[in-house]
Design a protein around this motif. Structure first.
Motif, PDB file in Angstrom:
ATOM      1  N   LEU A  75      -7.286 -12.354 -19.393  1.00 38.71           N
ATOM      2  CA  LEU A  75      -5.890 -13.056 -18.908  1.00 38.71           C
ATOM      3  C   LEU A  75      -4.813 -12.001 -19.146  1.00 38.71           C
ATOM      4  N   ARG A  76      -4.960 -11.223 -20.217  1.00 37.22           N
ATOM      5  CA  ARG A  76      -3.793 -10.210 -20.243  1.00 37.22           C
ATOM      6  C   ARG A  76      -3.892  -8.971 -19.511  1.00 37.22           C
ATOM      7  N   GLN A  77      -4.931  -9.031 -18.818  1.00 39.84           N
ATOM      8  CA  GLN A  77      -4.928  -7.595 -17.705  1.00 39.84           C
ATOM      9  C   GLN A  77      -4.712  -7.786 -16.299  1.00 39.84           C
ATOM     10  N   PRO A  78      -4.026  -6.944 -15.735  1.00 33.95           N
ATOM     11  CA  PRO A  78      -3.326  -7.150 -14.430  1.00 33.95           C
ATOM     12  C   PRO A  78      -4.532  -7.261 -13.257  1.00 33.95           C
ATOM     13  N   LEU A  79      -5.076  -8.473 -13.452  1.00 36.38           N
ATOM     14  CA  LEU A  79      -6.075  -8.773 -12.510  1.00 36.38           C
ATOM     15  C   LEU A  79      -6.011  -9.748 -11.426  1.00 36.38           C
ATOM     16  N   PHE A  80      -4.859 -10.389 -11.580  1.00 31.90           N
ATOM     17  CA  PHE A  80      -4.483 -11.607 -10.623  1.00 31.90           C
ATOM     18  C   PHE A  80      -3.257 -11.260  -9.756  1.00 31.90           C
ATOM     19  N   ARG A  81      -3.483 -11.690  -8.685  1.00 33.05           N
ATOM     20  CA  ARG A  81      -2.355 -11.796  -7.879  1.00 33.05           C
ATOM     21  C   ARG A  81      -1.811 -13.236  -7.527  1.00 33.05           C
ATOM     22  N   LEU A  82      -0.458 -13.503  -7.530  1.00 31.54           N
ATOM     23  CA  LEU A  82      -0.030 -14.740  -7.249  1.00 31.54           C
ATOM     24  C   LEU A  82       0.283 -15.025  -5.934  1.00 31.54           C
ATOM     25  N   ASN A  83      -0.132 -16.101  -5.459  1.00 37.18           N
ATOM     26  CA  ASN A  83       0.162 -16.494  -4.129  1.00 37.18           C
ATOM     27  C   ASN A  83       1.608 -17.167  -3.891  1.00 37.18           C
ATOM     28  N   ALA A  84       2.016 -16.855  -2.999  1.00 37.63           N
ATOM     29  CA  ALA A  84       3.526 -17.255  -2.700  1.00 37.63           C
ATOM     30  C   ALA A  84       3.556 -18.433  -2.702  1.00 37.63           C
ATOM     31  N   PRO A  85       4.706 -19.273  -3.205  1.00 36.62           N
ATOM     32  CA  PRO A  85       4.961 -20.720  -3.095  1.00 36.62           C
ATOM     33  C   PRO A  85       4.610 -21.313  -1.677  1.00 36.62           C
ATOM     34  N   GLY A  86       3.888 -22.590  -1.810  1.00 34.95           N
ATOM     35  CA  GLY A  86       3.671 -23.256  -0.325  1.00 34.95           C
ATOM     36  C   GLY A  86       4.723 -23.012   0.524  1.00 34.95           C
ATOM     37  N   SER A  87       5.846 -23.191   0.118  1.00 40.55           N
ATOM     38  CA  SER A  87       6.916 -23.471   1.211  1.00 40.55           C
ATOM     39  C   SER A  87       7.389 -21.924   1.569  1.00 40.55           C
ATOM     40  N   TYR A  88       6.827 -21.114   1.277  1.00 39.74           N
ATOM     41  CA  TYR A  88       7.067 -19.489   1.801  1.00 39.74           C
ATOM     42  C   TYR A  88       6.649 -19.480   3.123  1.00 39.74           C
ATOM     43  N   SER A 110       1.474 -11.394  -4.630  1.00 41.19           N
ATOM     44  CA  SER A 110       2.231 -10.366  -5.310  1.00 41.19           C
ATOM     45  C   SER A 110       1.247  -9.391  -5.637  1.00 41.19           C
ATOM     46  N   VAL A 111       1.889  -8.353  -6.223  1.00 41.58           N
ATOM     47  CA  VAL A 111       0.937  -7.171  -6.902  1.00 41.58           C
ATOM     48  C   VAL A 111       0.202  -7.824  -8.132  1.00 41.58           C
ATOM     49  N   PRO A 112      -1.009  -6.997  -8.477  1.00 51.89           N
ATOM     50  CA  PRO A 112      -1.684  -7.421  -9.534  1.00 51.89           C
ATOM     51  C   PRO A 112      -0.653  -7.579 -10.859  1.00 51.89           C
ATOM     52  N   ILE A 113      -0.992  -8.540 -11.576  1.00 60.37           N
ATOM     53  CA  ILE A 113      -0.215  -9.199 -12.836  1.00 60.37           C
ATOM     54  C   ILE A 113      -1.164  -9.709 -13.834  1.00 60.37           C
ATOM     55  N   PRO A 114      -0.729  -9.588 -15.161  1.00 60.31           N
ATOM     56  CA  PRO A 114      -1.508 -10.274 -15.978  1.00 60.31           C
ATOM     57  C   PRO A 114      -1.109 -11.772 -15.922  1.00 60.31           C
ATOM     58  N   VAL A 115      -1.840 -12.791 -16.266  1.00 60.86           N
ATOM     59  CA  VAL A 115      -1.372 -14.400 -16.453  1.00 60.86           C
ATOM     60  C   VAL A 115      -0.721 -14.399 -17.715  1.00 60.86           C
ATOM     61  N   VAL A 134      -4.009 -18.750  -7.597  1.00 59.33           N
ATOM     62  CA  VAL A 134      -3.961 -16.992  -8.224  1.00 59.33           C
ATOM     63  C   VAL A 134      -5.110 -16.483  -7.460  1.00 59.33           C
ATOM     64  N   ARG A 135      -5.294 -15.224  -6.861  1.00 57.64           N
ATOM     65  CA  ARG A 135      -6.373 -14.555  -6.538  1.00 57.64           C
ATOM     66  C   ARG A 135      -6.893 -13.544  -7.585  1.00 57.64           C
ATOM     67  N   GLU A 136      -8.223 -13.890  -8.022  1.00 56.20           N
ATOM     68  CA  GLU A 136      -8.532 -13.012  -9.061  1.00 56.20           C
ATOM     69  C   GLU A 136      -9.274 -11.626  -8.320  1.00 56.20           C
ATOM     70  N   ALA A 151     -12.482 -12.426 -14.111  1.00 54.71           N
ATOM     71  CA  ALA A 151     -10.950 -12.900 -14.088  1.00 54.71           C
ATOM     72  C   ALA A 151     -10.994 -14.313 -13.451  1.00 54.71           C
ATOM     73  N   GLY A 152     -11.855 -14.648 -12.520  1.00 57.51           N
ATOM     74  CA  GLY A 152     -12.101 -15.743 -11.914  1.00 57.51           C
ATOM     75  C   GLY A 152     -12.608 -16.949 -12.743  1.00 57.51           C
ATOM     76  N   ARG A 153     -13.471 -16.595 -13.731  1.00 54.21           N
ATOM     77  CA  ARG A 153     -14.099 -17.302 -14.945  1.00 54.21           C
ATOM     78  C   ARG A 153     -12.809 -17.676 -15.638  1.00 54.21           C
ATOM     79  N   ALA A 154     -12.031 -16.599 -16.228  1.00 56.24           N
ATOM     80  CA  ALA A 154     -11.200 -16.738 -17.268  1.00 56.24           C
ATOM     81  C   ALA A 154      -9.883 -17.766 -16.709  1.00 56.24           C
ATOM     82  N   LEU A 155      -9.672 -17.689 -15.428  1.00 55.95           N
ATOM     83  CA  LEU A 155      -8.539 -18.534 -14.419  1.00 55.95           C
ATOM     84  C   LEU A 155      -9.150 -19.841 -14.846  1.00 55.95           C
ATOM     85  N   ALA A 156     -10.362 -20.209 -14.582  1.00 58.20           N
ATOM     86  CA  ALA A 156     -10.965 -21.619 -14.609  1.00 58.20           C
ATOM     87  C   ALA A 156     -10.967 -22.121 -16.055  1.00 58.20           C
ATOM     88  N   ARG A 157     -11.077 -21.296 -16.991  1.00 51.99           N
ATOM     89  CA  ARG A 157     -11.148 -21.720 -18.231  1.00 51.99           C
ATOM     90  C   ARG A 157      -9.771 -22.058 -18.927  1.00 51.99           C
TER      91      ARG A 157
END
Ligand code: AKG
Ligand code: FE2
Length: 336
Positions: A207-220, A232-237, A254-256, A261-267
């Motif tokens: 989760l501390r590695q830049p392996l995640f891209r944040l989806n823009a808010p739903g109303s974007y 977003s660009v890849p970031i750590p969570v 969040v797109r892993e 990274a996907g498993r870490a997000l679920a945890r």
């Protein structure tokens, strides 16, 4: 995904005594609509809220300024409007409100934490948001939903400048005007310090590695026709020192970049459910939420869209407007 938290933990609370509530309420009932001249109203409200018992005032100020204070605080026994019109069914302000006690409570508390800010991508840039179930958004990962668990998230954590942390509000305040009739709706807060303690070291490392891209808010605004996601660009969570981590999870996904990274997000979502504070907000309650120290979520609840539904008002707050100046609108320095 439905998460059933197993622990009940208490919130840090500030509970007004009845005399303080009634004195403040009388003063706020006389206030005009604060949206008419916001800076003047904020000055009035600053004076009114400075009259809180000093210990309680300090607790709220400490919540806003210190790194080691909790990420969430519940303020109870706040004044309410003497009469409440129907809950708006479309997530916009009611046109039938005759007094502005709720708005003044929201802004008075907000101004103890910083400056209210708006984002053109959220509720048309308004500074006071009406949060109520909207039929068309019932199953979305947005504040309009009711039929789904709104996953643990930060508000407005995505930023189209590519620097994910430039726009997010430092705080949000939720003030409850009307509870849902069945009293089902639960608001959750998972403090990143508790999350870090609950996770195994391997998951935390991912989760501390830049392996995640944040989806823009739903109303974007996004390319609906092609279904393209705005990421977003890849970031750590999780980032920053272990004793004071900052956590970043966008509301609608969040797109892993890797399976790990996907498993870490679920945890992470499961851990949040296990350690989260929870509250059934009711009129007279406001929740102060630090949008960096933790993630919040909301349970499913029944919505009838009949004017009696759950109704919150919400603000976004920055400690200072300075760091947002590059994106401030020409018409309103608070709107970005
Ligand atoms: O409805 C709630 O309790 C919280 C909804 C939410 O996440 C928000 O308004 O940002
Ligand atoms: Fe939220």
């Amino acid at each position: 995904m439905i998460i059933a938290p197993t622990l009940t933990q208490t919130f840090e609370e500030v509970v007004l005594d009845d005399l303080t509530r009634d004195t403040l309420g009388a003063r706020l009932r006389a206030q005009p609509n604060p949206s008419t001249d916001l800076d003047r109203s904020l000055a009035e409200l600053h004076a009114a809220f400075a009259g809180l018992p000093v210990e309680q005032l300090q607790a709220i100020l400490d919540f806003g300024r210190h790194v080691d204070t909790p990420g969430v605080m519940l303020v109870r026994n706040l004044p309410c409007d003497p009469e409440l019109p129907d809950t708006p069914t479309d997530g916009t302000p009611s046109r039938d409100k005759r007094t502005f006690v709720a708005e003044c409570v929201l802004l008075g508390l907000s101004h103890l934490l910083g400056e209210p800010v708006g984002f053109s991508t959220e509720k048309d840039g308004r500074l006071i948001h009406d949060v109520a179930p909207v039929k068309t958004g019932a199953s979305t990962q947005t504040n309009e939903s009711s039929k789904v668990f709104l996953n643990f998230h930060n508000d407005i954590v995505y930023d189209d400048t590519g620097r994910y942390d430039t726009a997010n509000p430092d705080f949000l305040v939720l003030n409850c005007l009307r509870q849902d009739a069945d009293r089902e709706a639960v608001t959750y807060y998972a403090d990143a310090r508790d999350v870090v303690r609950a996770l195994d070291p391997g998951t935390l490392d991912v989760l501390r590695q830049p392996l995640f891209r944040l989806n823009a808010p739903g109303s974007y605004v996004r390319d609906v026709a092609s279904g393209t996601e705005v990421l977003s660009v890849p970031i750590p969570v999780i980032a920053g020192p272990a004793h004071a981590p900052e956590i970043s999870v966008s509301a609608n996904g969040v797109r892993e970049l890797t399976p790990d990274a996907g498993r870490a997000l679920a945890r992470l979502q499961t851990a949040c459910g296990e350690i989260a504070h929870r509250v059934w907000l009711e009129p007279g309650n406001a929740l102060l939420i630090n949008n960096r120290k933790g993630l919040h979520a909301r349970s499913e609840f029944a919505a009838r869209h009949d004017g009696r539904d759950r109704w919150l008002q919400r603000t976004y707050i920055r400690r200072s407007l300075w760091n947002l100046r590059h994106r401030a609108s020409a018409d309103d320095p608070r709107v970005h």
